[in-house]
Structure formats: C-alpha cells, structure tokens
Enzyme design. Structure first.
Site, PDB file in Angstrom:
ATOM      1  N   ARG A 279      10.851   8.385  11.983  1.00  0.00           N
ATOM      2  CA  ARG A 279      10.787   9.823  12.285  1.00  0.00           C
ATOM      3  C   ARG A 279      10.494  10.651  11.040  1.00  0.00           C
ATOM      4  O   ARG A 279       9.896  11.723  11.132  1.00  0.00           O
ATOM      5  CB  ARG A 279      12.072  10.293  12.966  1.00  0.00           C
ATOM      6  CG  ARG A 279      13.337  10.025  12.189  1.00  0.00           C
ATOM      7  CD  ARG A 279      14.571  10.352  13.012  1.00  0.00           C
ATOM      8  NE  ARG A 279      15.780   9.902  12.343  1.00  0.00           N
ATOM      9  CZ  ARG A 279      16.902  10.616  12.276  1.00  0.00           C
ATOM     10  NH1 ARG A 279      16.942  11.823  12.817  1.00  0.00           N
ATOM     11  NH2 ARG A 279      17.971  10.133  11.690  1.00  0.00           N
TER      12      ARG A 279
ATOM     13  N   SER B 209      16.538  16.338  13.568  1.00  0.00           N
ATOM     14  CA  SER B 209      16.315  14.981  14.078  1.00  0.00           C
ATOM     15  C   SER B 209      14.841  14.594  14.066  1.00  0.00           C
ATOM     16  O   SER B 209      14.485  13.443  13.852  1.00  0.00           O
ATOM     17  CB  SER B 209      16.869  14.856  15.500  1.00  0.00           C
ATOM     18  OG  SER B 209      18.265  14.975  15.511  1.00  0.00           O
TER      19      SER B 209
ATOM     20  N   GLU C   7      13.085  21.410  27.757  1.00  0.00           N
ATOM     21  CA  GLU C   7      11.953  20.522  27.491  1.00  0.00           C
ATOM     22  C   GLU C   7      10.780  20.734  28.445  1.00  0.00           C
ATOM     23  O   GLU C   7       9.615  20.647  28.036  1.00  0.00           O
ATOM     24  CB  GLU C   7      12.421  19.063  27.548  1.00  0.00           C
ATOM     25  CG  GLU C   7      13.393  18.677  26.449  1.00  0.00           C
ATOM     26  CD  GLU C   7      14.850  18.989  26.779  1.00  0.00           C
ATOM     27  OE1 GLU C   7      15.723  18.656  25.961  1.00  0.00           O
ATOM     28  OE2 GLU C   7      15.105  19.569  27.862  1.00  0.00           O
TER      29      GLU C   7
END
Length: 317
Positions: A13, A40, A61
């Site tokens: 990530r 994150s 989302e």
C-alpha cells in the site's frame, strides 16, 4: 534459477501511496477519492500537495464510486481508495452500472485484500474480489506482488484508458522486483526458467513461489516461475509457451479457489492445451482472525504448500 533478493521489506500500500504522489506531480488530471482511510491508503502526501484534487468522501463508498464516474466526464482520471472489501463487495452495483457498463475511466484501488489483512477477521478479508471484478466486461484486473510493482502499476494505470481494479495488501512483505522494471499491463514476467513444472503466481504468493522454486531446485526439479500481475487481460501466450515445455502447472494466489487466477488459467488450458494443474488457494471458505503468518499457514498459502502442489502435479504428468 535466477536469484531474487529482498532489498528491504515494505508494504504494497505504500507503493500505491508513493505512486499517487508521483502521479500528482506528473499528471494534473489525476484526482484521488478516499472513503475515510487516508492513512491506511497512504494518501497523505497527495492530499498535502494537491488538496484541490483530493476528495474525502467519508464512509460512503457507493457515493465515492458514483462521484468518480462523474469526474471522468470532465476528463479527470479518478483513483478511488479504500479496503478491498469495501472497494468491491460493498459497491458492486455501482461499479457494474456506473463504471463498467458505462465504460468510465475509473481506477478502483483496493488495499487490505485477502487473508493478510489479518486480525480484522473474515468480515474484512475479502477473498472473492478478483472473481467479482474480472467478470465485469471491460474491467482490467491487477494484483501486484511487492512495493516496487505496486508503485509502477499505479503510475501505469494513469495512462491506461478504461476501468481498472488494482489490488494490493496491508502487511510488510519482501520487496524484490527491480525498481526500474517496466510495468506492462497484460504482460506476465518470467522470474525463472525451467523445464519440469510451471508455477504461475500472483500477489503475495509470488515471493512464496520463488522460495518454493529454490527448495524444488535443490531436489533436482527444474522450475519455471511466472509472475502474473495482470489477471485480466491474462497473458495466455506466456502460460502456453511455458506449458509447452513443462507439461504441468501450479497456480498460487491469496484468493478463493473459485473465481481467481487458477480458474482463469484452467480455462486457457482447457481451450488450448489440457494439462495437469494444481491450485494453491483458499478452498471455498471465509477467513478468520489471526496474524497474516498464522492465516497463510492455516489456509495453505505458503512456499511449503506450493512445493507439495508441485510434487502432486508432477505425478500426474
């Protein structure tokens, strides 16, 4: 076989985050959307450097996907970011209708995929996302193996026209691919050449495949290892060329055995060159809470599991 070295373990990530930072500087049409997970997804630098091109959508989302689709109409290149479970399962209808069916140039970027999400447990460990996304017409599906490859894939997607799904992970993993290696969507990478068996791996299982290959070479088994970072479109030519030599194949992925890389490879074999195949994947189950290492061992996604699969498949030649 060619030796690959871990040059310093990093999380994939962070490769995405650094790729976005570079894209922010290079391409003014790139915009980023996040569903309340800036840290994150490693969006911090992009947000700091380009606040006018960063959109914090919050825990919404489905709304994020709709906004991203709309932004493409004005020529923007939106990269959405949240956990893989929320990037696909939670918003599948929005992706299907607003992105895939409408052929919008949205890049759906998903962190914390697979079992290696770890302690958050089965509700967050999506293992069917590759299947969900590859079934959508026109959707490109990419699953990267380390920091360098994730960064390169992120940058490459800005120049790719059409909807795409980029899958990466949470944990720190070996970083072993060359930093300057070109990322070509749909083009597999040969990691080692061999004549007895082909191992086709994707994501976190690529490094495990290389470890397995070393162990097998020590037993006198010549192993060909292929890194499949693009699951759709699949590099069928690379698979069939390797299979012409080895006559058997093992697929390895951190995904459900149903709907993932293994099934895509099996389809290629059945249509072109039927041959023995063994699958290293999660066997039609959900995950559970545990450390990434514990889970990968329990669900047989290790280099030892790959060695055992190779030994099984070679008996079927």
């Amino acid at each position: 076989m060619k030796k690959y070295t871990n040059t310093g373990s990093k999380d994939t990530r962070s490769g995405f985050g650094d790729g976005m930072t570079e894209l922010g500087q290079k391409n003014e049409n790139v915009v980023a959307l996040c569903a309340d997970l800036i840290g994150s997804l490693k969006f911090d630098e992009f947000k700091k450097n380009h606040p006018e091109r960063f959109f914090q959508i919050g825990i919404a989302e489905a709304n994020m996907i709709g906004i991203a689709a709309g932004l493409t109409i004005g020529g923007k290149i939106p990269f959405t970011g949240t956990f893989a479970n929320f990037s696909t399962g939670r918003v599948y209808d929005q992706i299907r209708q607003s992105v895939a069916y409408s052929d919008k140039n949205v890049k759906i970027c998903a962190s914390h995929a697979g079992l290696t999400l770890g302690e958050d447990g089965a509700t967050h460990q999506i293992l069917e996302d590759i299947g969900l996304m590859k079934m959508l017409p026109g959707m490109t599906v990419i699953n990267t193996c380390d920091y360098n490859q994730t960064k390169a894939a992120t940058i490459a997607l800005a120049d790719h026209q059409g909807p795409a799904y980029l899958r990466f992970g949470r944990p720190v993993v070996p970083n072993f691919t060359p930093a300057d290696e070109p990322f070509v969507i749909g083009k597999a990478i040969m990691l080692s050449e061999g004549s007895d068996v082909t191992i086709v791996a994707t994501g976190h299982l690529v490094w495990e495949a290389l470890i397995a290959a070393e162990a097998l070479e020590a037993k006198g088994i010549s192993v060909e290892v292929i890194n499949i970072h693009t699951i759709k479109p699949l590099d069928e030519e690379a698979i069939l060329k390797s299979l012409a030599k080895t006559k058997c194949i093992v697929t390895a992925e951190e995904h459900n055995i149903l709907g993932g890389l293994g099934e895509s490879v099996a389809r290629v074999l059945s249509l072109n060159s039927p041959a023995p195949q063994e699958f290293v994947a999660v066997n039609d189950s959900f995950g559970e809470s545990g450390t990434p290492a514990q889970l990968m061992e329990k669900y047989n996604l290790t280099n030892e599991s790959i060695v055992e699969a190779v030994e099984r498949v070679m008996k079927r030649k």
